[in-house]
Design an enzyme around this catalytic site. Structure first.
Site, PDB file in Angstrom:
ATOM      1  N   LYS A  52      -2.389   1.091 -25.012  1.00  0.00           N
ATOM      2  CA  LYS A  52      -2.837   1.018 -26.406  1.00  0.00           C
ATOM      3  C   LYS A  52      -1.601   1.202 -27.297  1.00  0.00           C
ATOM      4  O   LYS A  52      -0.676   0.403 -27.204  1.00  0.00           O
ATOM      5  CB  LYS A  52      -3.934   2.047 -26.660  1.00  0.00           C
ATOM      6  CG  LYS A  52      -5.150   1.907 -25.727  1.00  0.00           C
ATOM      7  CD  LYS A  52      -6.254   2.840 -26.180  1.00  0.00           C
ATOM      8  CE  LYS A  52      -7.218   3.261 -25.131  1.00  0.00           C
ATOM      9  NZ  LYS A  52      -8.128   2.384 -24.537  1.00  0.00           N
TER      10      LYS A  52
ATOM     11  N   GLU B  60      -0.594   4.863  -0.428  1.00  0.00           N
ATOM     12  CA  GLU B  60      -1.401   6.068  -0.668  1.00  0.00           C
ATOM     13  C   GLU B  60      -0.559   7.313  -0.425  1.00  0.00           C
ATOM     14  O   GLU B  60       0.284   7.350   0.468  1.00  0.00           O
ATOM     15  CB  GLU B  60      -2.616   6.073   0.260  1.00  0.00           C
ATOM     16  CG  GLU B  60      -3.666   5.067  -0.182  1.00  0.00           C
ATOM     17  CD  GLU B  60      -4.843   5.000   0.762  1.00  0.00           C
ATOM     18  OE1 GLU B  60      -4.983   5.865   1.644  1.00  0.00           O
ATOM     19  OE2 GLU B  60      -5.639   4.053   0.604  1.00  0.00           O
TER      20      GLU B  60
ATOM     21  N   ASP C  35      -7.237  14.001 -24.189  1.00  0.00           N
ATOM     22  CA  ASP C  35      -7.187  12.579 -23.865  1.00  0.00           C
ATOM     23  C   ASP C  35      -6.523  11.881 -25.062  1.00  0.00           C
ATOM     24  O   ASP C  35      -7.154  11.653 -26.087  1.00  0.00           O
ATOM     25  CB  ASP C  35      -8.617  12.070 -23.645  1.00  0.00           C
ATOM     26  CG  ASP C  35      -8.666  10.578 -23.360  1.00  0.00           C
ATOM     27  OD1 ASP C  35      -7.631   9.907 -23.504  1.00  0.00           O
ATOM     28  OD2 ASP C  35      -9.758  10.086 -23.007  1.00  0.00           O
TER      29      ASP C  35
ATOM     30  N   TYR D 160       0.851  -1.203   0.000  1.00  0.00           N
ATOM     31  CA  TYR D 160       0.000   0.000   0.000  1.00  0.00           C
ATOM     32  C   TYR D 160       0.875   1.236   0.000  1.00  0.00           C
ATOM     33  O   TYR D 160       1.893   1.278   0.711  1.00  0.00           O
ATOM     34  CB  TYR D 160      -0.926   0.020   1.229  1.00  0.00           C
ATOM     35  CG  TYR D 160      -2.366  -0.153   0.825  1.00  0.00           C
ATOM     36  CD1 TYR D 160      -3.039   0.894   0.193  1.00  0.00           C
ATOM     37  CD2 TYR D 160      -3.037  -1.350   1.006  1.00  0.00           C
ATOM     38  CE1 TYR D 160      -4.347   0.750  -0.227  1.00  0.00           C
ATOM     39  CE2 TYR D 160      -4.350  -1.503   0.578  1.00  0.00           C
ATOM     40  CZ  TYR D 160      -4.998  -0.452  -0.032  1.00  0.00           C
ATOM     41  OH  TYR D 160      -6.290  -0.595  -0.467  1.00  0.00           O
TER      42      TYR D 160
ATOM     43  N   ARG E 213      -1.656  -2.258 -18.701  1.00  0.00           N
ATOM     44  CA  ARG E 213      -2.953  -1.588 -18.618  1.00  0.00           C
ATOM     45  C   ARG E 213      -2.864  -0.540 -17.521  1.00  0.00           C
ATOM     46  O   ARG E 213      -2.564  -0.868 -16.366  1.00  0.00           O
ATOM     47  CB  ARG E 213      -4.050  -2.578 -18.250  1.00  0.00           C
ATOM     48  CG  ARG E 213      -4.208  -3.728 -19.182  1.00  0.00           C
ATOM     49  CD  ARG E 213      -5.542  -4.393 -19.002  1.00  0.00           C
ATOM     50  NE  ARG E 213      -6.570  -3.539 -19.549  1.00  0.00           N
ATOM     51  CZ  ARG E 213      -6.855  -3.477 -20.854  1.00  0.00           C
ATOM     52  NH1 ARG E 213      -6.217  -4.251 -21.707  1.00  0.00           N
ATOM     53  NH2 ARG E 213      -7.782  -2.671 -21.294  1.00  0.00           N
TER      54      ARG E 213
ATOM     55  N   THR F  25      -4.040   6.415 -21.675  1.00  0.00           N
ATOM     56  CA  THR F  25      -3.852   5.052 -21.189  1.00  0.00           C
ATOM     57  C   THR F  25      -2.419   4.688 -21.554  1.00  0.00           C
ATOM     58  O   THR F  25      -1.802   5.339 -22.404  1.00  0.00           O
ATOM     59  CB  THR F  25      -4.798   4.049 -21.877  1.00  0.00           C
ATOM     60  OG1 THR F  25      -4.646   4.181 -23.290  1.00  0.00           O
ATOM     61  CG2 THR F  25      -6.242   4.296 -21.500  1.00  0.00           C
TER      62      THR F  25
HETATM   63  N1  PLP Z   1     -10.115   7.501 -23.192  1.00  0.00           N
HETATM   64  C1  PLP Z   1     -10.156   7.053 -24.453  1.00  0.00           C
HETATM   65  C2  PLP Z   1     -10.011   8.017 -25.583  1.00  0.00           C
HETATM   66  C3  PLP Z   1     -10.326   5.679 -24.698  1.00  0.00           C
HETATM   67  O1  PLP Z   1     -10.383   5.230 -25.957  1.00  0.00           O
HETATM   68  C4  PLP Z   1     -10.465   4.807 -23.593  1.00  0.00           C
HETATM   69  C5  PLP Z   1     -10.646   3.348 -23.772  1.00  0.00           C
HETATM   70  O2  PLP Z   1     -10.919   2.803 -24.770  1.00  0.00           O
HETATM   71  C6  PLP Z   1     -10.442   5.328 -22.304  1.00  0.00           C
HETATM   72  C7  PLP Z   1     -10.262   6.680 -22.131  1.00  0.00           C
HETATM   73  C8  PLP Z   1     -10.649   4.462 -21.084  1.00  0.00           C
HETATM   74  O3  PLP Z   1      -9.561   3.672 -20.842  1.00  0.00           O
HETATM   75  P1  PLP Z   1      -9.665   2.437 -19.807  1.00  0.00           P
HETATM   76  O4  PLP Z   1     -10.369   1.358 -20.534  1.00  0.00           O
HETATM   77  O5  PLP Z   1      -8.237   2.123 -19.480  1.00  0.00           O
HETATM   78  O6  PLP Z   1     -10.423   2.938 -18.617  1.00  0.00           O
END
Ligand code: PLP
Length: 484
Positions: A285, A78, A253, A76, A291, A282
């Site tokens: 990908k 935090e 994002d 842990y 992950r 993320t």
């Molecule tokens: N943001 C975008 C643009 C995504 O394509 C995705 C997932 O496909 C996410 C956020 C969410 O990611 P996670 O599945 O790791 O929560």
């Protein structure tokens, strides 16, 4: 690249060492729950034997995968580096600091936060960091308080109402946006009053003038750029101009295309990091890590992002942060730039392969890592096309197209991505052949008029395509030299 860059570029010793590691790990699992060991072996066999074209998936290296299987999972921690709510976090501090350092260096960001467990968590951290910076902190100052715990119940309720009444603008779902960009089924749509921007109905491209006009009218606190299924690059300098004009914070994002940013395929106006106030991603990908999620921020937003725990997170996944550090170190190598360029070149080849065989693509092509094929020209729904392709060993996912007449469940499109097969070593000619095989399946599939899910593939087609893709897969093995 001739073969799987996550293994073959490391040499035979690396593959042999990874083989020994996995053999031992599976043997240990077998002593407790043999069915899990069997499923783990089967998953590798299945991934080796299918054409994986899911745009959000990849194959992480053995180094990244193995890093996740350690005792860091048991700890842990935090808090943040050097400031934990638990004792004995010195090694987690090392791990988290390294992950953040690699991320800052790789993306040229002033600040990086490696704790989010996933993309959705990264976006939640970002939203609440923006709300804290822009609403909570000034609200506290107005009330003459330093901390939320110093407020009376009545003042706290006033501030809470303000926090819950802010506006966000993001890309619409059917033009490629993500659920976490303010859509009602997701918490982001319950937290924010949301309005979407779409794409031009003729070109399929983002219309920045229309977007600016909508932003001027709506005046969002947060402007979100980024997508899951838009096959084109975004001009983030323009996005920032629009955000500045209306007083919005620009959040990008880059979950889908972080690998192309890391690999310097997207530079200048197409690199979100210098333009956004907060960038989320993320790590699993196109970035090809474990992950997980990551947040990058300017100095202004860094202090609030750093409070992701306790704001929306509990204890960080230290074993995954360690794997993020390893993956980010891999992405800083020169080979990763060649990989990222190949991902984009291969997507172009796949798109051209569809176009030359009569396929209808959203936006007419691609200049990133994904291609969106409108399958209505084959007389199919996305659901029927996805299932027919799977019968032939081609793994994709159905996806809505703009103004989709079949809705978000059955859809009219199939989304294809090149990051995974490019990791296996597929080149431009291989992707042209993939387009040929996809078209062969779809043009030999007939919709069953009784249901948007039912279909028939002509006799022999699935077997013929499976055999042909087997040749491509054998020529580009997944984890070559890795023997279980
Ligand atoms: N943001 C975008 C643009 C995504 O394509 C995705 C997932 O496909 C996410 C956020 C969410 O990611 P996670 O599945 O790791 O929560």
């Amino acid at each position: 690249m001739t073969a799987d860059s996550t293994v073959s570029t490391q040499g035979a010793d690396y593959a042999a060492t990874a083989s020994t590691a996995y053999q031992n790990i599976l043997q240990v699992i077998e002593t407790v729950e043999p069915r899990i060991a069997a499923a783990t072996r089967k998953e590798l066999a299945d991934q080796r034997e299918s054409l994986k074209l899911i745009a959000s998936e990849n194959y992480a290296s053995p180094a990244v995968l193995l890093t996740m299987g350690t005792w860091f999972s048991d700890k842990y921690a935090e808090g943040t580096v050097g400031h934990r709510f638990y004792a004995a976090c010195q090694n987690v501090d090392t791990v988290e600091a390294l992950a953040a350092e690699h991320a800052r260096e790789l993306f040229g960001a002033p600040y990086a936060y490696a704790q989010p467990h996933s993309g959705i968590d990264a976006n939640l951290v970002a939203y609440w960091a923006i709300l804290a910076t822009r609403v909570e902190t000034p609200g506290l100052a107005e009330l003459g308080a330093k901390h939320v715990n110093d407020l009376s119940e009545a003042d706290w309720e006033k501030l809470r109402a303000k926090l819950g009444n802010q506006r966000l603008m993001g890309m619409s779902l059917d033009t490629g946006g993500h659920l976490t960009h303010g859509f009602r089924p997701n918490i982001s749509g319950k937290m924010f009053h949301q309005r979407s921007y779409g794409t031009d109905p003729v070109t399929g491209l983002i219309d920045y003038d229309a977007l600016a006009a909508a932003a001027r009218e709506f005046k969002p606190l947060v402007l979100v750029a980024g997508y899951s299924a838009y096959p084109r690059r975004v001009n983030f300098a323009k996005m920032r101009e629009i955000a500045d004009e209306v007083g919005a914070t620009l959040m990008v994002d880059m979950a889908h295309f972080a690998g192309l940013v890391a690999g310097k395929v997207f530079t200048g106006d197409e690199d979100p990091v210098p333009h956004a106030h907060v960038t989320t991603t993320t790590t699993h990908k196109s970035l090809r890590g474990p992950r997980g999620g990551l947040v990058l921020a300017t100095e202004e937003y860094a202090p609030a992002v750093d409070k992701g725990c306790p704001m929306v997170l509990g204890g960080p996944l230290s074993h995954v942060m360690a794997a993020k550090a390893v993956a980010l170190a891999e992405a800083r190598r020169p080979e990763f730039r060649s990989y990222a360029q190949a991902v984009a070149d291969n997507a172009k080849s796949l798109a051209d392969g569809f176009l030359s065989r009569g396929g209808n693509l959203v936006t007419g092509g691609t200049d990133n890592h994904l291609v969106l094929l409108d399958v209505t020209s084959f007389g199919l729904t996305g659901r029927q096309a996805e299932s027919a392709l799977l019968d032939a060993g081609i793994v994709t996912n159905r996806n809505a197209v703009p103004a989709d007449a079949n809705g978000a469940w059955y859809t009219s499109g199939i989304r294809f991505g090149t990051p995974a097969l490019t990791t296996r070593g597929f080149g431009a000619d291989d992707f042209d052949r993939v387009a040929e095989l996809v078209v062969e399946v779809l043009s030999n599939t007939t919709a069953d008029g009784s249901s948007k899910a039912k279909y028939t593939v002509a006799d022999g087609v699935a077997d013929r395509v499976r055999a042909a893709s087997g040749e491509l897969l054998d020529a580009n093995p997944l984890y070559p030299g890795l023997v279980l």
